[in-house]
Scaffold this active site. Structure first.
Site, PDB file in Angstrom:
ATOM      1  N   ALA A 182       0.801  -1.229   0.000  1.00 53.14           N
ATOM      2  CA  ALA A 182       0.000   0.000   0.000  1.00 53.14           C
ATOM      3  C   ALA A 182       0.831   1.275   0.000  1.00 53.14           C
ATOM      4  O   ALA A 182       0.259   2.365   0.049  1.00 53.14           O
ATOM      5  CB  ALA A 182      -0.931   0.000   1.213  1.00 53.14           C
ATOM      6  N   SER A 183       2.144   1.193  -0.074  1.00 53.34           N
ATOM      7  CA  SER A 183       2.961   2.398   0.040  1.00 53.34           C
ATOM      8  C   SER A 183       3.131   3.148  -1.274  1.00 53.34           C
ATOM      9  O   SER A 183       3.598   4.290  -1.285  1.00 53.34           O
ATOM     10  CB  SER A 183       4.342   2.055   0.603  1.00 53.34           C
ATOM     11  OG  SER A 183       5.054   1.209  -0.276  1.00 53.34           O
TER      12      SER A 183
ATOM     13  N   VAL B 152       5.024 -10.435   3.195  1.00 51.86           N
ATOM     14  CA  VAL B 152       3.852 -11.317   3.094  1.00 51.86           C
ATOM     15  C   VAL B 152       4.229 -12.716   2.639  1.00 51.86           C
ATOM     16  O   VAL B 152       3.447 -13.663   2.812  1.00 51.86           O
ATOM     17  CB  VAL B 152       2.770 -10.726   2.162  1.00 51.86           C
ATOM     18  CG1 VAL B 152       2.232  -9.417   2.735  1.00 51.86           C
ATOM     19  CG2 VAL B 152       3.308 -10.527   0.744  1.00 51.86           C
TER      20      VAL B 152
ATOM     21  N   ASN C 287      -2.403  -6.967  -2.856  1.00 52.67           N
ATOM     22  CA  ASN C 287      -1.812  -6.216  -3.954  1.00 52.67           C
ATOM     23  C   ASN C 287      -0.291  -6.332  -4.013  1.00 52.67           C
ATOM     24  O   ASN C 287       0.313  -6.061  -5.043  1.00 52.67           O
ATOM     25  CB  ASN C 287      -2.201  -4.733  -3.818  1.00 52.67           C
ATOM     26  CG  ASN C 287      -1.396  -3.845  -4.741  1.00 52.67           C
ATOM     27  OD1 ASN C 287      -1.581  -3.836  -5.951  1.00 52.67           O
ATOM     28  ND2 ASN C 287      -0.455  -3.097  -4.171  1.00 52.67           N
TER      29      ASN C 287
ATOM     30  N   SER D 126      -3.149  -9.926 -12.986  1.00 50.13           N
ATOM     31  CA  SER D 126      -2.635  -9.151 -14.114  1.00 50.13           C
ATOM     32  C   SER D 126      -3.127  -9.772 -15.412  1.00 50.13           C
ATOM     33  O   SER D 126      -3.328 -10.993 -15.495  1.00 50.13           O
ATOM     34  CB  SER D 126      -1.103  -9.146 -14.104  1.00 50.13           C
ATOM     35  OG  SER D 126      -0.592  -8.598 -15.303  1.00 50.13           O
TER      36      SER D 126
ATOM     37  N   TYR E 222       6.469 -13.902 -13.356  1.00 54.73           N
ATOM     38  CA  TYR E 222       5.372 -12.986 -13.040  1.00 54.73           C
ATOM     39  C   TYR E 222       4.047 -13.529 -13.585  1.00 54.73           C
ATOM     40  O   TYR E 222       3.030 -13.545 -12.875  1.00 54.73           O
ATOM     41  CB  TYR E 222       5.673 -11.614 -13.642  1.00 54.73           C
ATOM     42  CG  TYR E 222       4.710 -10.533 -13.254  1.00 54.73           C
ATOM     43  CD1 TYR E 222       4.758  -9.944 -11.994  1.00 54.73           C
ATOM     44  CD2 TYR E 222       3.752 -10.074 -14.152  1.00 54.73           C
ATOM     45  CE1 TYR E 222       3.877  -8.930 -11.639  1.00 54.73           C
ATOM     46  CE2 TYR E 222       2.870  -9.064 -13.814  1.00 54.73           C
ATOM     47  CZ  TYR E 222       2.941  -8.491 -12.552  1.00 54.73           C
ATOM     48  OH  TYR E 222       2.047  -7.487 -12.212  1.00 54.73           O
TER      49      TYR E 222
ATOM     50  N   ALA F 117       3.260 -16.614 -14.283  1.00 58.87           N
ATOM     51  CA  ALA F 117       2.873 -17.810 -13.535  1.00 58.87           C
ATOM     52  C   ALA F 117       2.243 -17.425 -12.196  1.00 58.87           C
ATOM     53  O   ALA F 117       1.230 -18.005 -11.775  1.00 58.87           O
ATOM     54  CB  ALA F 117       4.085 -18.707 -13.308  1.00 58.87           C
TER      55      ALA F 117
ATOM     56  N   LYS G  33       0.724 -14.628 -11.416  1.00 55.70           N
ATOM     57  CA  LYS G  33      -0.555 -13.942 -11.591  1.00 55.70           C
ATOM     58  C   LYS G  33      -1.637 -14.885 -12.120  1.00 55.70           C
ATOM     59  O   LYS G  33      -2.817 -14.740 -11.782  1.00 55.70           O
ATOM     60  CB  LYS G  33      -0.380 -12.742 -12.523  1.00 55.70           C
ATOM     61  CG  LYS G  33       0.507 -11.643 -11.945  1.00 55.70           C
ATOM     62  CD  LYS G  33      -0.047 -11.093 -10.639  1.00 55.70           C
ATOM     63  CE  LYS G  33       0.732  -9.888 -10.141  1.00 55.70           C
ATOM     64  NZ  LYS G  33       0.149  -9.275  -8.930  1.00 55.70           N
TER      65      LYS G  33
ATOM     66  N   ILE H 281      -0.488  -0.380 -16.608  1.00 53.47           N
ATOM     67  CA  ILE H 281      -0.882   0.748 -15.779  1.00 53.47           C
ATOM     68  C   ILE H 281       0.364   1.575 -15.474  1.00 53.47           C
ATOM     69  O   ILE H 281       1.425   1.020 -15.169  1.00 53.47           O
ATOM     70  CB  ILE H 281      -1.528   0.282 -14.460  1.00 53.47           C
ATOM     71  CG1 ILE H 281      -2.653  -0.734 -14.736  1.00 53.47           C
ATOM     72  CG2 ILE H 281      -2.049   1.472 -13.671  1.00 53.47           C
ATOM     73  CD1 ILE H 281      -3.826  -0.203 -15.516  1.00 53.47           C
TER      74      ILE H 281
END
Length: 242
Positions: A12-13, A64, A90, A142, A155, A157, A159, A188
């Site tokens: 969230a940063s 996490v 996220n 994604s 990445y 794999a 997602k 994005i």
């Protein structure tokens, strides 16, 4: 619908996580902003949410990918906020490289953070949600997990795995009043994608531009406020995944 509830948002940063946290705070949700390394940026997000929307917001450091650390995080947030009802997974990293030369540690690091990290958070939060008979989870996947992308085997794999995780959790917990959905952003404009602006795939976006973090935050808000939607994967990609 999410006013006065508490949302735990990982990563969230900055980037998508920052936009999501601010969007949910604008709707009256309290924010537990989880970060990996930049305490100042995470605190700045919390300060913004408190000063502009009058909600409670606290920052928490956590890797996490660490099962025990994720358990401790859930326990701390539950105690500080007297429970929480929303989980947005996220947190994510990239370690790009062609499959022929990708290092094992780069594959493992991306899968551990992006996929196992989401599993860890859901695993530890689901007990609380079951006791509350209330909970809403959104996983940030994604479009790469749907389409693949050269140089991003790890990445993609991770997602793609998030999509399978989302649908399975949705089926397991739906009867208990807990929903689980995913968003699948395309290209994005964030710090993570600044090296992708010259990617030929950007030129293939039907809408002709990269998206904004706010576009993804809008989709997350929709899924959290849609009580009869679960197991869905909502693309936010300007049409590139069609």
């Amino acid at each position: 619908m999410i006013k006065e509830k508490t949302a735990l948002v990982t990563g969230a940063s900055r980037g998508l996580g920052e936009a999501i946290a601010k969007r949910l705070a604008s709707e009256g949700a309290n924010i537990a902003a989880v970060y990996a390394g930049n305490a100042d940026k995470a605190q700045a997000v919390c300060d913004f949410c408190q000063e502009n929307y009058g909600v409670k917001a606290r920052a928490y450091q956590c890797d996490v990918a660490d099962f025990a650390a994720a358990k401790e995080l859930v326990s701390r947030v539950r105690e500080d906020f007297e429970g929480f009802q929303i989980l947005v997974n996220n947190a994510g990293i990239t370690r790009d490289g062609l499959i022929l030369c990708m290092k094992e540690e780069d594959f493992d690091a991306v899968v551990d953070t992006n996929l196992k990290g989401a599993f860890n958070m859901i695993r530890h939060a689901s007990g609380l949600f079951l006791r509350q008979r209330e909970g809403a989870i959104v996983n940030v996947s994604s479009v790469t997990g749907l389409m693949g992308n050269p140089g991003q085997a790890n990445y993609a794999a991770s997602k793609a795995g998030l999509i399978g995780l989302t649908k399975t959790v949705a089926k397991e917990l739906a009867a208990k009043g807990i929903r689980c959905n995913a968003v699948a952003p395309g290209f994005i404009a964030t710090d993570m994608t600044r090296d992708q602006k010259e990617n030929p795939m950007v030129q293939m976006i039907p809408m002709g531009r990269m998206g904004r973090p706010q576009d993804v935050a809008d989709a997350v808000s929709y899924l959290l406020n849609a009580p009869y939607v679960t197991g869905e994967v909502l693309r936010v990609d300007g049409g590139i995944g069609m």
